[in-house]
Design an enzyme around this catalytic site. Sequence first.
Site, PDB file in Angstrom:
ATOM      1  N   THR A 554       0.748  -1.016   0.117  1.00 16.72           N
ATOM      2  CA  THR A 554       0.092  -0.096  -0.218  1.00 16.72           C
ATOM      3  C   THR A 554       0.783   1.225   0.056  1.00 16.72           C
ATOM      4  O   THR A 554       2.056   1.240  -0.133  1.00 16.72           O
ATOM      5  CB  THR A 554      -0.870  -0.015   1.295  1.00 16.72           C
ATOM      6  OG1 THR A 554      -0.073   0.305   2.451  1.00 16.72           O
ATOM      7  CG2 THR A 554      -1.626  -1.308   1.621  1.00 16.72           C
ATOM      8  N   GLY A 663      -1.070   3.033 -15.864  1.00 15.51           N
ATOM      9  CA  GLY A 663      -0.646   2.741 -14.578  1.00 15.51           C
ATOM     10  C   GLY A 663       0.847   3.063 -14.242  1.00 15.51           C
ATOM     11  O   GLY A 663       1.428   2.461 -13.230  1.00 15.51           O
ATOM     12  N   GLU A 666       0.789   7.265  -9.644  1.00 17.51           N
ATOM     13  CA  GLU A 666       0.065   6.980  -8.952  1.00 17.51           C
ATOM     14  C   GLU A 666      -1.838   7.646  -9.108  1.00 17.51           C
ATOM     15  O   GLU A 666      -1.522   8.379 -10.285  1.00 17.51           O
ATOM     16  CB  GLU A 666       0.313   7.848  -7.336  1.00 17.51           C
ATOM     17  CG  GLU A 666       1.563   7.312  -6.813  1.00 17.51           C
ATOM     18  CD  GLU A 666       1.477   5.927  -6.434  1.00 17.51           C
ATOM     19  OE1 GLU A 666       0.531   5.231  -6.015  1.00 17.51           O
ATOM     20  OE2 GLU A 666       2.368   5.195  -5.874  1.00 17.51           O
ATOM     21  N   LYS A 681      13.062   8.210  -2.572  1.00 15.98           N
ATOM     22  CA  LYS A 681      13.753   7.129  -3.125  1.00 15.98           C
ATOM     23  C   LYS A 681      15.330   7.440  -2.779  1.00 15.98           C
ATOM     24  O   LYS A 681      16.152   6.616  -2.227  1.00 15.98           O
ATOM     25  CB  LYS A 681      13.596   6.925  -4.530  1.00 15.98           C
ATOM     26  CG  LYS A 681      12.174   6.335  -4.744  1.00 15.98           C
ATOM     27  CD  LYS A 681      12.159   5.988  -6.416  1.00 15.98           C
ATOM     28  CE  LYS A 681      10.534   5.234  -6.503  1.00 15.98           C
ATOM     29  NZ  LYS A 681      10.241   5.194  -7.760  1.00 15.98           N
TER      30      LYS A 681
END
Length: 814
Positions: A554, A663, A666, A681
Amino acid sequence: MKVLKFGGTSVGSAKNINKVIDILKDVSSGNQAVVVVSAVGGITDKLLNTAQLAVDKNQDYKEAFKGIKHIHLDIIDELLDDKKTDIVNFVSEKLNHLEQLLDGIFLINEMSPKTSDKLLSFGELLSSYIIAETMKSRGYDTALKNSQELIVTDKNHTNASVDFKATNSNIVSYFNNNTNSITILPGFISKSKDNEITTLGRGGSDYTAAIVAAALNVDELQIWTDVSGMFTTNPKLVKQAFPIKELSYQEAVELSHFGAKVLYPPTVQPVLDKNIPIIIKNTMAPEDHGTSINNNIAHGSLAVKGISNINDIALLTLQGNGMVGIPGFSKRLFETLSQEKINIVLITQASSEHSICIGISEKDAENAKAAIDQTFENEISLHKIDPIIVETGLSIIAVVGDNMKSHQGISGKMFSSLGKNNVNIRAIAQGASERNISAVIAERDVKKALNTLHEVFFEDNTKQINLFITGVGNVGERLIEQIKQQKKYLKENLKLNVRIVGLSNSRTMIFDSDSLSLKSWKDDLAKGERASLEGFLETVKLLNLRNSVFMDITANADVAALYPEYLKNSIAVIACNKIACSGDIENYKLLKRLSLKYNVPFLFETNVGAGLPVIDTLNNLILSGDKITSIQAVLSGSLNFVFNKFDGTKSFHDIVKQAQNEGYTEPDPRIDLSGVDVARKILILARESGTEMNLEDINNKSFLTKANLESNSVDDFYSTLISDEVHFQKLYKDAKSKSCRLKYVAEFNNGKANVGLKEIPEGHPFYNLEGKDNIVMFYTQRYPEQPMIIKGAGAGADVTASGLFADIIRIGNN
């Protein structure tokens, strides 16, 4: 001659009794057989329960008695079509005597041990009579002999000691004059020298058979039950358990003592003295090999033969500085328990002499504490020792095998595998023979412990991984499909049995400790219980499965906040969610500490580069002694896709919309285009390199306009993209005029990090980066000029799922 014993389940119905008769037909052919039978399955417990109702002045004992009566009469009715009047009359008369005894118990409101023996003897007397008469009616050369006329004991009711001299004389005398092919004996029951009815203790039918076998020095003793031998461990708790082909007498005694219910421990001694083999067979599957117990064990047999357990254990600890160097404490302790007739199951003492731990049955704990505290009242009052400490809710697990002493590392394997699965050891005992290693653990951990140890010692090194997955969107769905496709391969080639036992989305959650169906999981999840993050955690803890792994797929901060609770319970965490590792530095450090403290993996490879081995490579460089000097990277597959597609022929709005539809971004594309995701990141890579920093320490120079950044919704954001198209076209044209391409770059150098849109000249490694690819360049002390480069697809459900799959494999190989 052979002696065969059939347990309660074997004679528990007319159908099973017919199976027993079929077995006897083959066994007795050309050979004499002595057959010892238990009471009809469940009758002993029913007799005790009925008597307790009578003691409690509960009139329901009459109905309970009628139930016992009907069981026996129904069996006769099924076994005998005709010529059963005499048999029914005899059984009815016996049952009348039983009823009268129960009425007497009701009247006096008490049941002594002597009365208990008399009561329980009815079970075996009735079953043996019914079986013998059935066989006679079918033409078998059968005799019935009452064991009470053969086995002589003392007056210790409910658990009498055998007078072997008188008993052996009786048995030999009777069978020297007996010519019948089959002799039926009731098990469990006996008589004292004063002709009082006694019993040999629960499981005493096995003992009866062993006594007869030893007295007659027969070829073998067969114990027929409802399982195909003694199993490697409890098959009700460990589905992979299997029958042990061969055991020594000593191994059998150890396993039976520690809870293997197939064999009553005292059974072994009479036949051990005569070296008579014991064969344990399954009445329901007589063709199965079963277990052979003897002294001629094949060379090279397994080091560990079985794993067993005893539940309902209490651990008593006597400790204090006043014990050190003072003789007699142990003697007084054990004498006290002996006087209270309390059996000690386990003993362990520290070499410092500061404490003695003993394991006893939990039902004796209160009595034991009172007696011990009284014995040491003076020492306790003078604070030389502490009042006895009692811990309940415990079990003993035992690893058993004659050859363990010649194999190094057995105890190491045992305790390290339990430790990895958060099974806390309260006490350890190991004899000098090294045939048995015992450990006291929490009873709630027994199933996990047995499965863990069975996997280590018996399952060809196959490791079971139990996955609990939160988040089953595109990535989660792809991961489940990959596991489904590779399940067989993993088991055969990597010895990993990967099971999904828990799934949750934002609405519902489902669990199955035996593994969820990978075919119908979507339908099953749709019908699941209401989802709850805390509820999911509590169920994972409650199931208490070995090698448990929580997977967060998630982007939910509340899910990430629960990672510490999973790690504290030795549940591994695999995080696709970047929030935990890019949040506050103290939380990141806490998760790392918990992972080390509880020896449980915390993996988050997909936080950077999806399925690319970026973090793994970075960690390997550092572990090998290298040092990161700088990192340059394109870390957003979605931004790379956008700027590769944006060539001036289409609007920037349309390109972003295409990336979202395919896709690559987000649901809210502002997360990607703002650069926050890239900043997280590079922050994670900086932290993994050893630099402590937070997200606000990273310089994020956005290419978006003020209107873009201040948009109130996704729709509003898209509207501002249209309004500000000129701004984006200018960015493209400026780069093109310099023969450059636009790339969103993350950099880490000298403890500082920044992210932003850059014009990349031709010839630079980033220039030809296509589609949704990522690239990471590590400059290190070993790679100072030519960096180590990792390049490949950095976005997409399939590659992200493969990165998660790789983390599962890492845990499996840990």
